[in-house]
Design a protein around this motif. Structure first.
Motif, PDB file in Angstrom:
ATOM      1  N   ASP A   1       0.868  -1.200  -0.141  1.00 25.30           N
ATOM      2  CA  ASP A   1       0.157  -0.138  -0.227  1.00 25.30           C
ATOM      3  C   ASP A   1       0.709   1.319  -0.190  1.00 25.30           C
ATOM      4  O   ASP A   1       0.498   2.272  -0.043  1.00 25.30           O
ATOM      5  N   ARG A   2       2.261   1.167   0.162  1.00 27.06           N
ATOM      6  CA  ARG A   2       3.033   2.347   0.259  1.00 27.06           C
ATOM      7  C   ARG A   2       3.999   1.948  -1.062  1.00 27.06           C
ATOM      8  O   ARG A   2       4.543   0.856  -1.293  1.00 27.06           O
ATOM      9  N   CYS A   3       4.411   3.088  -1.773  1.00 27.13           N
ATOM     10  CA  CYS A   3       5.297   3.104  -3.006  1.00 27.13           C
ATOM     11  C   CYS A   3       6.526   4.130  -2.734  1.00 27.13           C
ATOM     12  O   CYS A   3       6.031   5.322  -2.351  1.00 27.13           O
ATOM     13  N   TRP A   4       7.832   3.858  -2.834  1.00 27.78           N
ATOM     14  CA  TRP A   4       8.879   4.680  -2.808  1.00 27.78           C
ATOM     15  C   TRP A   4       9.412   4.695  -3.987  1.00 27.78           C
ATOM     16  O   TRP A   4       9.539   3.984  -4.914  1.00 27.78           O
ATOM     17  N   VAL A   5       9.864   6.056  -4.524  1.00 29.99           N
ATOM     18  CA  VAL A   5      10.435   6.329  -5.814  1.00 29.99           C
ATOM     19  C   VAL A   5      11.745   6.669  -5.870  1.00 29.99           C
ATOM     20  O   VAL A   5      12.437   7.337  -4.903  1.00 29.99           O
ATOM     21  N   ILE A   6      12.571   6.107  -6.861  1.00 31.31           N
ATOM     22  CA  ILE A   6      14.240   6.245  -6.925  1.00 31.31           C
ATOM     23  C   ILE A   6      14.174   7.123  -8.472  1.00 31.31           C
ATOM     24  O   ILE A   6      13.645   6.276  -9.402  1.00 31.31           O
ATOM     25  N   ASP A   7      15.014   7.878  -8.666  1.00 32.86           N
ATOM     26  CA  ASP A   7      14.936   8.502  -9.862  1.00 32.86           C
ATOM     27  C   ASP A   7      16.172   7.979 -10.683  1.00 32.86           C
ATOM     28  O   ASP A   7      16.792   6.815 -10.558  1.00 32.86           O
ATOM     29  N   GLU A   8      16.411   8.248 -12.005  1.00 35.22           N
ATOM     30  CA  GLU A   8      17.384   7.662 -12.924  1.00 35.22           C
ATOM     31  C   GLU A   8      18.641   7.748 -12.156  1.00 35.22           C
ATOM     32  O   GLU A   8      19.580   6.796 -12.889  1.00 35.22           O
ATOM     33  N   ASN A   9      18.883   8.651 -11.395  1.00 40.15           N
ATOM     34  CA  ASN A   9      20.513   8.655 -10.910  1.00 40.15           C
ATOM     35  C   ASN A   9      20.415   8.063  -9.480  1.00 40.15           C
ATOM     36  O   ASN A   9      21.521   7.982  -8.905  1.00 40.15           O
ATOM     37  N   ALA A  10      19.426   6.912  -9.333  1.00 42.41           N
ATOM     38  CA  ALA A  10      19.386   6.412  -8.131  1.00 42.41           C
ATOM     39  C   ALA A  10      19.387   7.052  -6.820  1.00 42.41           C
ATOM     40  O   ALA A  10      19.617   6.446  -5.720  1.00 42.41           O
ATOM     41  N   ARG A  11      18.868   8.339  -7.030  1.00 42.99           N
ATOM     42  CA  ARG A  11      18.713   9.063  -5.759  1.00 42.99           C
ATOM     43  C   ARG A  11      17.288   8.851  -5.276  1.00 42.99           C
ATOM     44  O   ARG A  11      16.205   8.813  -6.098  1.00 42.99           O
ATOM     45  N   SER A  12      16.908   8.719  -3.856  1.00 38.69           N
ATOM     46  CA  SER A  12      15.620   8.764  -3.239  1.00 38.69           C
ATOM     47  C   SER A  12      14.739   9.872  -3.523  1.00 38.69           C
ATOM     48  O   SER A  12      15.436  10.986  -3.227  1.00 38.69           O
ATOM     49  N   VAL A  13      13.636   9.769  -3.938  1.00 34.44           N
ATOM     50  CA  VAL A  13      12.904  10.769  -4.040  1.00 34.44           C
ATOM     51  C   VAL A  13      11.803  11.149  -2.978  1.00 34.44           C
ATOM     52  O   VAL A  13      11.303  10.119  -2.367  1.00 34.44           O
ATOM     53  N   SER A  14      11.673  12.286  -2.366  1.00 35.34           N
ATOM     54  CA  SER A  14      10.939  12.558  -1.192  1.00 35.34           C
ATOM     55  C   SER A  14       9.420  12.186  -1.453  1.00 35.34           C
ATOM     56  O   SER A  14       8.791  12.646  -2.653  1.00 35.34           O
ATOM     57  N   PRO A  15       8.742  11.636  -0.723  1.00 35.86           N
ATOM     58  CA  PRO A  15       7.263  11.488  -0.824  1.00 35.86           C
ATOM     59  C   PRO A  15       6.685  12.661  -1.068  1.00 35.86           C
ATOM     60  O   PRO A  15       5.438  12.756  -1.671  1.00 35.86           O
ATOM     61  N   SER A  16       6.921  13.654  -0.282  1.00 35.82           N
ATOM     62  CA  SER A  16       6.426  15.019  -0.533  1.00 35.82           C
ATOM     63  C   SER A  16       6.407  15.568  -1.956  1.00 35.82           C
ATOM     64  O   SER A  16       5.391  16.327  -2.264  1.00 35.82           O
ATOM     65  N   ALA A  17       7.647  15.331  -2.723  1.00 35.45           N
ATOM     66  CA  ALA A  17       7.845  15.722  -4.044  1.00 35.45           C
ATOM     67  C   ALA A  17       6.817  14.732  -4.625  1.00 35.45           C
ATOM     68  O   ALA A  17       6.087  15.398  -5.737  1.00 35.45           O
ATOM     69  N   ILE A  18       6.616  13.559  -4.696  1.00 36.62           N
ATOM     70  CA  ILE A  18       5.460  12.565  -5.401  1.00 36.62           C
ATOM     71  C   ILE A  18       4.004  13.247  -5.170  1.00 36.62           C
ATOM     72  O   ILE A  18       3.153  13.251  -5.889  1.00 36.62           O
ATOM     73  N   THR A  19       3.820  13.664  -3.800  1.00 33.39           N
ATOM     74  CA  THR A  19       2.673  14.217  -3.438  1.00 33.39           C
ATOM     75  C   THR A  19       2.262  15.476  -4.245  1.00 33.39           C
ATOM     76  O   THR A  19       1.016  15.514  -4.578  1.00 33.39           O
TER      77      THR A  19
END
Length: 459
Positions: A249-267
């Motif tokens: 039920d949760r999804c975490w995103v990694i960008d093409e540079n392998a950096r972790s993306v803040s869930p706030s940015a996805i929000t």
């Protein structure tokens, strides 16, 4: 003997199997839940891949049917698939999962018909009371005898997948290489079904359902559990990486540079997409999301609504305001058109659509949504939560330009920074989240508050 007092949490039921949670107790919970729901026609039941989940789900079903209520058993499922079943069939539901907890844990997430949340104020407190009464022999002997309900087994995976694909159109996006770490959890079942037929080259990791979690904990909020996915993104040159928790039920995103993306940015990203579809709508964010989230909602003509942390609060406020979307710092994302429930895969589809509809890499696409420096959540063990919170509050209350509120823990705000300090509901821990206009200011703020919390700095 298992103890109800230890397992009833703020939003769900969770504990070590069989010490805290066993089949006998779960059967009693099933019986009592029928009473809490005023004897519905049926309850839909799903389960994750944990070793104990089949036995616990079967015991719950036995309790439900013993009270004359039918069970719709959807078998192995993600939590958001259970929410889909609850909404699609208009039935209350029970999902057997302990989410991201270690392998020896089990649990139950409950909902009313239409995936409406069940928390302490909306059924859990009464459920616990009924279970305790039953185990003390205060009920049962004089209960009416009813014909047993029946169990119907239904496979709703393809219907669930079709429903999600119908909410986000990816038919016209450019082809994407997507690395997915299922963590041996339920995303290993649901991701292939949902991605089928989409212009996606899937790079699967740990898709084998295994409740012992042989590779790493299925908890993407911990950076150590993202390392394998980050390495895979680099190795295959993926456009994006997605990591799911155990019940997906949760999804975490990694960008093409392998950096972790803040869930706030996805929000913020999803909020902009939903506001383009429904201008002027309300969007919920919890008080720990980045300050950028309400700013961006305003900039795109929406109405940001601030709420405390927790799915029952978010869903209730979405219902009250008619909000089209809601997001939390913990990578829970809620959608009005998904019965106001949270779905990691639906958030993933929105992110893939936004990425594939234009030609920039994900890091460039997200630049406008990632405006501040954040600490992430930092936990500190304390002997006295209330006294420690009071000490921190006193240190900031009289500072010029500072405002203090206590909607959820302690939030202290300044023009250039803010922080929130919240007590854990289940352990002697305080959770700190801090954000500032730049990295240096954030680090000074973080260290100052941690010094107060941990007793290394005087107020």
């Amino acid at each position: 003997m298992s103890d109800p007092e230890k397992i009833f949490k703020a939003y769900d039921i969770r504990g070590v199997v069989p010490d805290d949670l066993d089949a006998d107790l779960v059967r009693a919970i099933g019986e009592a839940y029928v009473e809490v729901l005023d004897r519905p026609a049926a309850v839909v039941v799903g389960r994750d891949m944990r070793v104990a989940s089949p036995e616990l789900a079967e015991a719950f079903a036995a309790g439900v049917t013993s009270r004359g209520c039918d069970v719709v058993d959807i078998g192995l499922a993600s939590t958001d698939e259970l929410y889909f079943a609850s909404g699609h069939l208009d039935l209350p539901g029970a999902m057997f999962t302990a989410s991201h907890n270690p392998p020896d844990y089990g649990g139950i997430k409950l909902c009313r018909a239409g995936a409406a949340p069940v928390g302490q104020e909306t059924g859990l407190a009464r459920l616990r009371s009924l279970v305790e009464q039953g185990r003390q022999g205060h009920q049962g002997a004089d209960r009416d005898v009813v014909p047993a309900g029946k169990v119907e087994r239904r496979d709703l995976l393809s219907a669930y997948a079709g429903h999600l694909r119908g909410l986000v159109d990816l038919s016209g996006i450019r082809r994407l290489t997507v690395a997915v770490d299922a963590g041996n959890g339920m995303a290993g079942l649901t991701v292939p079904a949902v991605f089928e037929g989409l212009p996606i080259d899937l790079v699967p990791m740990y898709f084998e359902l295994d409740g012992t979690f042989p590779n790493h904990e299925a908890n993407p909020i911990e950076p150590a559990n993202l390392v394998d996915l980050q390495a895979k993104v680099r190795e295959v040159g993926a456009d994006i990486g997605l990591a799911f928790d155990g019940d997906a039920d949760r999804c975490w995103v990694i960008d093409e540079n392998a950096r972790s993306v803040s869930p706030s940015a996805i929000t913020a990203l999803i909020a902009v997409r939903e506001l383009a579809r429904e201008p002027g709508a309300a969007v919920i964010h919890n008080l720990i999301t980045s300050r950028a989230v309400p700013q961006i909602i305003h900039e795109h003509g929406g109405r940001p609504v601030r709420e405390r942390v927790g799915h029952s609060f978010i869903k209730a406020t979405m219902a009250r305001t008619g909000a089209v979307f809601g997001g939390e710092h913990s990578a829970h994302f809620y959608f009005r058109d998904f019965w106001r429930a949270d779905s990691g895969l639906l958030a993933a589809l929105h992110t893939l659509a936004a990425l594939g509809e234009q030609d920039q890499p994900l890091s460039k696409l997200l630049e406008e949504y990632d405006r501040y420096a954040a600490s992430g959540e930092i936990n500190s063990r304390v002997d006295d939560q209330a006294a420690t919170m009071a000490r921190v509050k006193a240190a900031y209350a009289d500072r010029v330009g500072v405002t203090v509120d206590e909607l959820d823990g302690l939030t202290v705000e300044h023009a250039d920074w803010w922080f929130n300090l919240r007590p854990s509901n289940t352990e002697p821990v305080l959770r700190l989240n801090a954000e500032a206009a730049d990295q240096a200011t954030m680090e000074r703020l973080r260290d100052e508050v941690l010094g107060l919390v941990r007793g290394t700095v005087n107020a």
